[in-house]
Design a protein around this motif. Structure first.
Motif, PDB file in Angstrom:
ATOM      1  N   ALA A 125      43.676  45.481  59.667  1.00  0.00           N
ATOM      2  CA  ALA A 125      43.577  46.079  58.337  1.00  0.00           C
ATOM      3  C   ALA A 125      42.672  47.306  58.360  1.00  0.00           C
ATOM      4  CB  ALA A 125      43.042  45.054  57.349  1.00  0.00           C
ATOM      5  N   ASP A 126      42.952  48.245  57.469  1.00  0.00           N
ATOM      6  CA  ASP A 126      42.084  49.399  57.271  1.00  0.00           C
ATOM      7  C   ASP A 126      41.037  49.100  56.204  1.00  0.00           C
ATOM      8  OD1 ASP A 126      43.449  51.439  59.022  1.00  0.00           O
ATOM      9  OD2 ASP A 126      45.112  50.854  57.734  1.00  0.00           O
ATOM     10  N   GLY A 127      41.315  48.105  55.378  1.00  0.00           N
ATOM     11  CA  GLY A 127      40.372  47.657  54.360  1.00  0.00           C
ATOM     12  C   GLY A 127      40.809  46.275  53.897  1.00  0.00           C
ATOM     13  N   ILE A 128      39.856  45.475  53.402  1.00  0.00           N
ATOM     14  CA  ILE A 128      40.164  44.093  53.025  1.00  0.00           C
ATOM     15  C   ILE A 128      39.518  43.756  51.694  1.00  0.00           C
ATOM     16  CG2 ILE A 128      40.106  41.665  53.743  1.00  0.00           C
ATOM     17  CD1 ILE A 128      39.507  42.654  56.588  1.00  0.00           C
ATOM     18  N   LEU A 129      40.281  43.091  50.834  1.00  0.00           N
ATOM     19  CA  LEU A 129      39.753  42.539  49.592  1.00  0.00           C
ATOM     20  C   LEU A 129      39.894  41.022  49.665  1.00  0.00           C
ATOM     21  CD1 LEU A 129      41.151  45.077  46.986  1.00  0.00           C
ATOM     22  CD2 LEU A 129      38.743  44.649  47.510  1.00  0.00           C
ATOM     23  N   PHE A 130      38.776  40.314  49.552  1.00  0.00           N
ATOM     24  CA  PHE A 130      38.760  38.856  49.628  1.00  0.00           C
ATOM     25  C   PHE A 130      38.642  38.274  48.218  1.00  0.00           C
ATOM     26  CE2 PHE A 130      36.851  40.271  53.663  1.00  0.00           C
ATOM     27  CZ  PHE A 130      37.622  39.579  54.584  1.00  0.00           C
ATOM     28  N   GLY A 131      39.499  37.305  47.906  1.00  0.00           N
ATOM     29  CA  GLY A 131      39.467  36.671  46.594  1.00  0.00           C
ATOM     30  C   GLY A 131      39.292  35.171  46.711  1.00  0.00           C
ATOM     31  N   PHE A 132      38.486  34.586  45.805  1.00  0.00           N
ATOM     32  CA  PHE A 132      38.232  33.140  45.881  1.00  0.00           C
ATOM     33  C   PHE A 132      37.632  32.647  44.570  1.00  0.00           C
ATOM     34  CE2 PHE A 132      35.369  35.808  48.377  1.00  0.00           C
ATOM     35  CZ  PHE A 132      34.222  35.794  47.596  1.00  0.00           C
ATOM     36  N   PRO A 133      37.819  31.364  44.262  1.00  0.00           N
ATOM     37  CA  PRO A 133      37.155  30.775  43.101  1.00  0.00           C
ATOM     38  C   PRO A 133      35.723  30.411  43.460  1.00  0.00           C
ATOM     39  CG  PRO A 133      38.543  29.148  44.174  1.00  0.00           C
ATOM     40  CD  PRO A 133      38.762  30.442  44.906  1.00  0.00           C
ATOM     41  N   THR A 134      34.923  30.134  42.438  1.00  0.00           N
ATOM     42  CA  THR A 134      33.521  29.777  42.666  1.00  0.00           C
ATOM     43  C   THR A 134      33.353  28.275  42.806  1.00  0.00           C
ATOM     44  OG1 THR A 134      31.276  30.079  41.837  1.00  0.00           O
ATOM     45  CG2 THR A 134      32.962  29.531  40.224  1.00  0.00           C
ATOM     46  N   ARG A 135      32.341  27.914  43.542  1.00  0.00           N
ATOM     47  CA  ARG A 135      31.887  26.534  43.609  1.00  0.00           C
ATOM     48  C   ARG A 135      30.363  26.575  43.477  1.00  0.00           C
ATOM     49  NH1 ARG A 135      36.535  26.277  42.969  1.00  0.00           N
ATOM     50  NH2 ARG A 135      38.123  25.137  44.151  1.00  0.00           N
ATOM     51  N   PHE A 136      29.866  26.340  42.265  1.00  0.00           N
ATOM     52  CA  PHE A 136      28.429  26.379  41.990  1.00  0.00           C
ATOM     53  C   PHE A 136      27.818  27.733  42.343  1.00  0.00           C
ATOM     54  CE2 PHE A 136      29.513  21.918  42.965  1.00  0.00           C
ATOM     55  CZ  PHE A 136      29.250  21.362  41.722  1.00  0.00           C
ATOM     56  N   GLY A 137      28.497  28.807  41.975  1.00  0.00           N
ATOM     57  CA  GLY A 137      27.930  30.133  42.128  1.00  0.00           C
ATOM     58  C   GLY A 137      28.181  30.813  43.449  1.00  0.00           C
ATOM     59  N   SER A 138      28.947  30.185  44.333  1.00  0.00           N
ATOM     60  CA  SER A 138      29.292  30.819  45.608  1.00  0.00           C
ATOM     61  C   SER A 138      30.741  30.507  45.946  1.00  0.00           C
ATOM     62  CB  SER A 138      28.360  30.342  46.735  1.00  0.00           C
ATOM     63  OG  SER A 138      28.442  28.937  46.890  1.00  0.00           O
ATOM     64  N   MET A 139      31.235  31.106  47.023  1.00  0.00           N
ATOM     65  CA  MET A 139      32.660  30.981  47.340  1.00  0.00           C
ATOM     66  C   MET A 139      33.080  29.547  47.635  1.00  0.00           C
ATOM     67  SD  MET A 139      32.947  32.429  51.261  1.00  0.00           S
ATOM     68  CE  MET A 139      32.274  34.026  50.848  1.00  0.00           C
ATOM     69  N   ALA A 140      34.349  29.256  47.372  1.00  0.00           N
ATOM     70  CA  ALA A 140      34.916  27.943  47.651  1.00  0.00           C
ATOM     71  C   ALA A 140      34.877  27.650  49.151  1.00  0.00           C
ATOM     72  CB  ALA A 140      36.350  27.873  47.141  1.00  0.00           C
ATOM     73  N   PHE A 194      35.420  42.121  46.909  1.00  0.00           N
ATOM     74  CA  PHE A 194      35.678  40.764  46.437  1.00  0.00           C
ATOM     75  C   PHE A 194      36.281  40.758  45.037  1.00  0.00           C
ATOM     76  CE2 PHE A 194      31.645  40.342  48.978  1.00  0.00           C
ATOM     77  CZ  PHE A 194      32.226  39.765  50.099  1.00  0.00           C
ATOM     78  N   PHE A 195      37.022  39.689  44.729  1.00  0.00           N
ATOM     79  CA  PHE A 195      37.429  39.359  43.369  1.00  0.00           C
ATOM     80  C   PHE A 195      37.372  37.850  43.236  1.00  0.00           C
ATOM     81  CE2 PHE A 195      41.156  39.742  46.034  1.00  0.00           C
ATOM     82  CZ  PHE A 195      42.035  38.743  45.645  1.00  0.00           C
ATOM     83  N   VAL A 196      37.063  37.363  42.034  1.00  0.00           N
ATOM     84  CA  VAL A 196      36.700  35.956  41.904  1.00  0.00           C
ATOM     85  C   VAL A 196      37.309  35.303  40.659  1.00  0.00           C
ATOM     86  CG1 VAL A 196      34.506  36.418  43.072  1.00  0.00           C
ATOM     87  CG2 VAL A 196      34.597  36.429  40.569  1.00  0.00           C
ATOM     88  N   SER A 197      37.159  33.989  40.619  1.00  0.00           N
ATOM     89  CA  SER A 197      37.535  33.198  39.453  1.00  0.00           C
ATOM     90  C   SER A 197      36.423  32.193  39.192  1.00  0.00           C
ATOM     91  CB  SER A 197      38.852  32.448  39.715  1.00  0.00           C
ATOM     92  OG  SER A 197      39.099  31.491  38.691  1.00  0.00           O
ATOM     93  N   THR A 198      36.053  32.062  37.907  1.00  0.00           N
ATOM     94  CA  THR A 198      35.058  31.059  37.525  1.00  0.00           C
ATOM     95  C   THR A 198      35.552  30.303  36.307  1.00  0.00           C
ATOM     96  OG1 THR A 198      33.804  32.476  36.000  1.00  0.00           O
ATOM     97  CG2 THR A 198      33.230  32.609  38.334  1.00  0.00           C
ATOM     98  N   GLY A 199      34.962  29.136  36.077  1.00  0.00           N
ATOM     99  CA  GLY A 199      35.398  28.321  34.956  1.00  0.00           C
ATOM    100  C   GLY A 199      34.835  28.780  33.631  1.00  0.00           C
ATOM    101  N   THR A 200      33.596  29.277  33.633  1.00  0.00           N
ATOM    102  CA  THR A 200      32.934  29.651  32.396  1.00  0.00           C
ATOM    103  C   THR A 200      32.271  31.014  32.527  1.00  0.00           C
ATOM    104  OG1 THR A 200      30.839  28.617  33.046  1.00  0.00           O
ATOM    105  CG2 THR A 200      32.446  27.218  31.927  1.00  0.00           C
ATOM    106  N   GLN A 201      31.748  31.522  31.414  1.00  0.00           N
ATOM    107  CA  GLN A 201      31.117  32.829  31.407  1.00  0.00           C
ATOM    108  C   GLN A 201      29.843  32.846  32.253  1.00  0.00           C
ATOM    109  OE1 GLN A 201      31.153  35.023  27.547  1.00  0.00           O
ATOM    110  NE2 GLN A 201      32.024  33.141  26.717  1.00  0.00           N
ATOM    111  N   GLY A 202      29.148  31.740  32.322  1.00  0.00           N
ATOM    112  CA  GLY A 202      27.932  31.666  33.134  1.00  0.00           C
ATOM    113  C   GLY A 202      28.176  30.994  34.473  1.00  0.00           C
ATOM    114  N   GLY A 203      29.436  30.971  34.888  1.00  0.00           N
ATOM    115  CA  GLY A 203      29.793  30.210  36.080  1.00  0.00           C
ATOM    116  C   GLY A 203      29.720  30.963  37.389  1.00  0.00           C
ATOM    117  N   GLY A 204      29.353  32.261  37.358  1.00  0.00           N
ATOM    118  CA  GLY A 204      29.176  32.955  38.626  1.00  0.00           C
ATOM    119  C   GLY A 204      30.062  34.155  38.854  1.00  0.00           C
ATOM    120  N   GLN A 205      30.444  34.859  37.805  1.00  0.00           N
ATOM    121  CA  GLN A 205      31.266  36.067  37.979  1.00  0.00           C
ATOM    122  C   GLN A 205      30.582  37.075  38.897  1.00  0.00           C
ATOM    123  OE1 GLN A 205      34.431  37.326  36.586  1.00  0.00           O
ATOM    124  NE2 GLN A 205      34.788  35.129  36.389  1.00  0.00           N
TER     125      GLN A 205
END
Length: 255
Positions: A124-139, A165-176
């Protein structure tokens, strides 16, 4: 997977031609100097133009319920919107047993999106990693994938490669923000270049009329109890991140 080797295509140069100053060389040459010049020019014109070789942005993600995947697909649309750059979607391997995933009511993975190995990241010439949160850090699934890149770290094969990076969290204070923030350590040890989006999304970063995931670190989505889907604003931010990353990589690749 039909991908070319190397992260940035090398420029092809014609073989060097020795200067023909000697009259004896010209006399004994099997082909006249003028004719050879024409042949070389013809060969050069047949070489592919560097602009025809597209730069590759790998969009590597883990998604359990589909929220991160929805961002990944929109990011690819943004990447593909930049001339000379193409996005590729990849999943990281699942670590949970099928029976556990069924108990968690996780939908089956889309088989059209292939899994990626650590070694393939070098292409790759560039990489974007995406993942949901688990207690404020990556799954754990994404962390396990990063843990498999030890040989690349040892040889610093990813050093200097742009990533975000791009992420998913359950709540507004969940680790965006913290989910991306705590992931930067992975890039630092590899010597990769973290590319945040900052506030380049403009006024959309300041709207307060609706709940919106995403931050200066990258695109994001709120999953809620799992039934909420990404809003159009969240998807638009993801598309913007794809364009921004593609444009950044394109600038870095220019001589």
């Amino acid at each position: 997977m039909g991908k070319g080797a190397g992260c940035v295509p090398s420029k092809r140069r014609p073989p060097a031609v020795r200067a023909e100053n000697s009259s004896s060389d010209a006399k004994n040459a099997p082909v006249a100097i003028e004719e050879r010049d024409v042949e070389i020019e013809t060969a050069n014109s047949a070489l592919p133009h560097p602009a025809e070789v597209k730069l590759k942005i790998f969009i590597v993600f883990y998604s359990m319920y589909g929220h991160v995947e929805s961002l990944a697909r929109r990011i690819k649309k943004g990447v593909d919107g930049i001339d000379g750059v193409e996005g590729f979607l990849y999943r990281v391997p699942e670590t949970l047993p099928l029976e556990v995933l069924e108990m968690m009511q996780a939908p089956p993975k889309n088989e059209e999106i292939p899994f990626i190995t650590a070694a393939e990241l070098t292409e790759a010439d560039g990489i974007l990693f995406g993942f949901p949160t688990r207690f404020g850090s990556m799954a754990a699934q994404m962390k396990a994938f990063f843990d498999s890149t030890g040989q690349l770290w040892k040889e610093q094969k990813l050093a200097g490669k742009p990533a975000g990076f791009f992420v998913s969290t359950g709540t507004q204070g969940g680790g965006q923000e913290t989910t991306a923030w705590t992931a930067i350590t992975q890039l630092a040890h590899h010597g990769m270049l973290f590319v945040p989006i900052g506030y380049t999304f403009g006024s959309n970063m300041f709207k307060m009329e609706e709940i919106r995931g995403g931050s200066p670190y990258g695109a994001g989505v709120y999953a809620g109890d799992g039934t909420r889907v990404a809003s159009e604003v969240e998807l638009a931010l993801a598309e913007h991140q794809g364009k921004y990353m593609a444009s950044t990589v394109k600038k870095m690749a220019q001589p």
